[in-house]
Design a protein around this motif. Structure first.
Motif, PDB file in Angstrom:
ATOM      1  N   GLN A  94      -0.875   1.112   2.468  1.00 14.52           N
ATOM      2  CA  GLN A  94      -2.141   1.350   3.159  1.00 14.52           C
ATOM      3  C   GLN A  94      -1.988   2.380   4.273  1.00 14.52           C
ATOM      4  O   GLN A  94      -2.844   3.243   4.467  1.00 14.52           O
ATOM      5  N   GLU A  95      -0.887   2.303   4.992  1.00 16.53           N
ATOM      6  CA  GLU A  95      -0.640   3.243   6.087  1.00 16.53           C
ATOM      7  C   GLU A  95      -0.583   4.682   5.571  1.00 16.53           C
ATOM      8  O   GLU A  95      -1.165   5.595   6.164  1.00 16.53           O
ATOM      9  N   VAL A  96       0.102   4.873   4.449  1.00 17.31           N
ATOM     10  CA  VAL A  96       0.196   6.217   3.874  1.00 17.31           C
ATOM     11  C   VAL A  96      -1.169   6.680   3.373  1.00 17.31           C
ATOM     12  O   VAL A  96      -1.580   7.822   3.607  1.00 17.31           O
ATOM     13  N   MET A  97      -1.887   5.801   2.651  1.00 16.71           N
ATOM     14  CA  MET A  97      -3.186   6.180   2.121  1.00 16.71           C
ATOM     15  C   MET A  97      -4.149   6.582   3.233  1.00 16.71           C
ATOM     16  O   MET A  97      -4.860   7.585   3.126  1.00 16.71           O
ATOM     17  N   ALA A  98      -4.186   5.823   4.312  1.00 21.34           N
ATOM     18  CA  ALA A  98      -5.072   6.160   5.425  1.00 21.34           C
ATOM     19  C   ALA A  98      -4.723   7.517   6.022  1.00 21.34           C
ATOM     20  O   ALA A  98      -5.604   8.289   6.411  1.00 21.34           O
ATOM     21  N   SER A  99      -3.442   7.849   6.054  1.00 24.38           N
ATOM     22  CA  SER A  99      -3.012   9.105   6.668  1.00 24.38           C
ATOM     23  C   SER A  99      -3.435  10.330   5.867  1.00 24.38           C
ATOM     24  O   SER A  99      -3.451  11.443   6.398  1.00 24.38           O
ATOM     25  N   VAL A 100      -3.798  10.156   4.588  1.00 18.70           N
ATOM     26  CA  VAL A 100      -4.232  11.286   3.757  1.00 18.70           C
ATOM     27  C   VAL A 100      -5.723  11.205   3.438  1.00 18.70           C
ATOM     28  O   VAL A 100      -6.219  11.894   2.553  1.00 18.70           O
ATOM     29  N   GLY A 101      -6.440  10.342   4.154  1.00 15.34           N
ATOM     30  CA  GLY A 101      -7.898  10.333   4.056  1.00 15.34           C
ATOM     31  C   GLY A 101      -8.497   9.361   3.065  1.00 15.34           C
ATOM     32  O   GLY A 101      -9.715   9.372   2.844  1.00 15.34           O
ATOM     33  N   VAL A 102      -7.678   8.506   2.458  1.00 13.94           N
ATOM     34  CA  VAL A 102      -8.212   7.530   1.502  1.00 13.94           C
ATOM     35  C   VAL A 102      -8.900   6.404   2.263  1.00 13.94           C
ATOM     36  O   VAL A 102      -8.304   5.785   3.148  1.00 13.94           O
ATOM     37  N   THR A 103     -10.156   6.143   1.915  1.00 16.97           N
ATOM     38  CA  THR A 103     -10.895   5.031   2.519  1.00 16.97           C
ATOM     39  C   THR A 103     -11.153   3.911   1.515  1.00 16.97           C
ATOM     40  O   THR A 103     -11.337   2.759   1.900  1.00 16.97           O
ATOM     41  N   SER A 104     -11.187   4.243   0.227  1.00 16.35           N
ATOM     42  CA  SER A 104     -11.329   3.261  -0.846  1.00 16.35           C
ATOM     43  C   SER A 104     -10.318   3.604  -1.930  1.00 16.35           C
ATOM     44  O   SER A 104     -10.019   4.777  -2.158  1.00 16.35           O
ATOM     45  N   PHE A 105      -9.821   2.578  -2.619  1.00 17.59           N
ATOM     46  CA  PHE A 105      -8.866   2.835  -3.693  1.00 17.59           C
ATOM     47  C   PHE A 105      -9.062   1.810  -4.793  1.00 17.59           C
ATOM     48  O   PHE A 105      -9.558   0.700  -4.575  1.00 17.59           O
ATOM     49  N   HIS A 106      -8.656   2.201  -6.009  1.00 18.75           N
ATOM     50  CA  HIS A 106      -8.693   1.329  -7.167  1.00 18.75           C
ATOM     51  C   HIS A 106      -7.255   0.995  -7.552  1.00 18.75           C
ATOM     52  O   HIS A 106      -6.507   1.879  -7.978  1.00 18.75           O
ATOM     53  N   ASP A 107      -6.864  -0.263  -7.398  1.00 19.05           N
ATOM     54  CA  ASP A 107      -5.546  -0.705  -7.860  1.00 19.05           C
ATOM     55  C   ASP A 107      -5.694  -1.039  -9.336  1.00 19.05           C
ATOM     56  O   ASP A 107      -6.397  -1.977  -9.715  1.00 19.05           O
ATOM     57  N   MET A 108      -4.976  -0.288 -10.180  1.00 18.93           N
ATOM     58  CA  MET A 108      -5.283  -0.286 -11.598  1.00 18.93           C
ATOM     59  C   MET A 108      -4.423  -1.200 -12.476  1.00 18.93           C
ATOM     60  O   MET A 108      -4.395  -1.044 -13.691  1.00 18.93           O
TER      61      MET A 108
END
Length: 531
Positions: free
Chosen positions: A218-232
């Motif tokens: 989550q920390e990495v995703m937030a740092s690149v602008g991801v606000t929503s994600f799909h865990d597939m």
């Protein structure tokens, strides 16, 4: 609006992605996690009181929050505790063996050693691994090394013995035990049914470790602008870990979960969705990986002398039954389809399910669609099927697809985003982390320029505009799952999820889109990352 905002953001250059023409707003107001007003600094500043937080964006560009529609963050976080076998860390087999041996030296005898990220097509020796290779690192520990594609695993002789895999072991349906000319297993297992033969050698997923892994991702995703994600691909244990993170207030991004087949039955009635966790549907893995020659193609692989087209991890008949089961239950099915044969079978299954249950309205999605043909795009539009496109393949493996796996014709048009956009097919772009790193700006840049790792333009006619690339992570990505009334745009009533950048992705010069930096990531009006 009659009450004061919880947050206002002023002095920004907003790109709403709403299709409107005219002056862009410079400020927004947020109440209860949603946008309640857009306008000028003066207009929005009037909506404050002593309890309102005010953030001056110093003229930075603001776009809707990035929606990463296909990755495996919890799995990725767990893998980070293993040996890094990527070519950046281990460019040669010798360096890899050294790294594994170093881990073995500090691991109690008999405990498994796990590694991830090896790619036989990128390592210097340009070959796969064998049990004999891995035995050089240790014959006192089972070693399990995942291929970067996540569709293969290499194991040593200890692991083969403990799993009971030998010359007499029959390939499980949909899986491949790679063998030498004498029929002896080499230590390479391809696709989930075969890989599952050694899964019992590693400890079961620990809930606490899973939560720590997710927080790391989550920390990495937030740092690149991801606000929503799909865990597939989510198991029952992973689902419970997500729920606990949400209940504890630790899940700051929005998770849309696609459960593995059978998980619905394990869980029974699902908990009500929240603003942070909801189940999107079911994930099915119908074929494999182009790099491992396991993706199902209609024409043979270019480098195998016209004698092999890959195969289905789920046979066509079984796939049809699974799709019908979930369609009848009103669940969206996300089907992994790298090869065009797999796409054909997936569309056949969806068409049959729709015909058998005409009263059920649910839009299904195809994942990756590396070798998507023009006739298949037209059929997807007709069936209302949507596409999440793994365009990062162009950069990471485009040269090899063109020169080795698929040949010049098919290789040039992998990930045909321009054709998808032109047809009006609902689409999104994705990274499939940990297969490739999560970085939406990089992925958008790849869709715009289609430049490979070796610096070649691959399929220039499939390049798209910066607007279409940005849409693939915002407005179009929200449309993929019917969430356009909540996400993907900056508009009154939508969730206040946005990204602050140091430049404009819609007007970046050639080659510069991936050089933009994320300054701030905001979810529900709250900052979750600040540079």
């Amino acid at each position: 609006m009659t009450t004061a905002a919880d947050h206002i953001y002023i002095n920004g250059d907003f790109r709403p992605m709403d299709g409107a023409v005219g002056e862009n707003p410079t400020a927004v107001a947020v109440k209860d996690g949603r946008f309640v007003a857009l306008g000028t600094d003066a207009e929005i500043s009037a909506l404050t009181d002593s309890g309102t937080s005010v953030v001056d964006l110093a003229g930075a560009v603001v776009v809707p929050g990035f929606i990463e529609t296909h990755l495996h963050p919890m799995m990725w976080g767990l893998m980070l505790s293993g040996v890094d076998a990527t070519t950046s860390a281990c460019p040669t087999v010798e360096k890899l063996i050294t790294a594994l041996a170093a881990r073995a030296a500090i691991t109690p005898v008999g405990e498994p050693i796990e590694a991830w990220g090896f790619d036989d097509s990128l390592v210097a020796e340009d070959r796969g691994l064998t049990a004999a290779d891995l035995d050089k690192a240790s014959t006192e520990h089972p070693i399990l090394l995942r291929h970067l594609s996540a569709h293969g695993i290499y194991v040593n002789s200890v692991a083969l013995e403990k799993a009971g895999i030998d010359s007499a072991t029959v390939d499980p349906e949909g899986g491949v035990i790679v063998r030498d000319s004498d029929g002896v297993p080499t230590g390479e297992l391809c696709e989930v049914p075969a890989m599952s033969l050694v899964h019992g050698l590693v400890p079961e997923m620990n809930p606490d470790a899973s939560k720590i892994a997710m927080l790391r991702a989550q920390e990495v995703m937030a740092s690149v602008g991801v606000t929503s994600f799909h865990d597939m691909y989510v198991t029952a244990e992973m689902y419970e870990a997500y729920r606990q993170l949400d209940a504890d207030g630790d899940l700051r991004l929005r998770a849309r979960l696609y459960l593995g087949h059978g998980v619905h039955d394990q869980l029974g009635e699902l908990a009500d969705p929240t603003t942070r966790v909801q189940v999107g549907g079911v994930k099915l893995i119908s074929d494999g990986s182009i790099q491992l020659h396991t993706a199902a193609l209609t024409e043979p692989y270019y480098d195998l002398d016209g004698c092999h087209c890959g195969g289905m991890a789920i046979p066509a008949g079984a796939l049809g039954a699974l799709v019908e089961e979930h369609h009848a239950a009103g669940r969206q099915v996300a089907i992994h389809t790298n090869g065009d044969q797999a796409i054909d079978f997936a569309l056949d299954a969806i068409a049959a399910a729709r015909a058998a249950h005409r009263g059920v309205e649910v839009s299904h999605r195809l994942e990756h669609v590396q070798t998507l043909r023009e006739d298949q795009i037209a059929r997807m539009v007709e069936l209302g099927v949507v596409a999440s496109i793994f365009v990062n393949h162009v950069y990471y493996w485009g040269d090899r697809h063109r020169d080795r796996f698929l040949g010049p014709g098919r290789g040039e048009r992998i990930s045909p985003v321009a054709s998808v956009v032109a047809a009006g097919l609902a689409y999104a772009l994705h990274c499939d982390c940990p297969v490739t790193p999560v970085n939406p700006l990089f992925t958008m840049n790849t869709a715009v320029h289609r430049v490979t790792r070796e610096g070649h333009v691959l399929g220039a006619d499939q390049r798209v505009s910066t607007s279409d690339a940005l849409a693939g992570y915002t407005s179009a990505a929200a449309r993929l799952t019917g969430e356009s009334s909540d996400k993907g745009r900056i508009a009154v009533g939508l969730l206040a999820d946005f990204v602050v950048l140091d430049g404009d992705p819609l007007h970046s010069a050639a080659g510069e889109l991936n050089e933009l930096s994320v300054l701030r990531t905001v979810v529900g009006g709250e900052t979750v990352f600040e540079a």
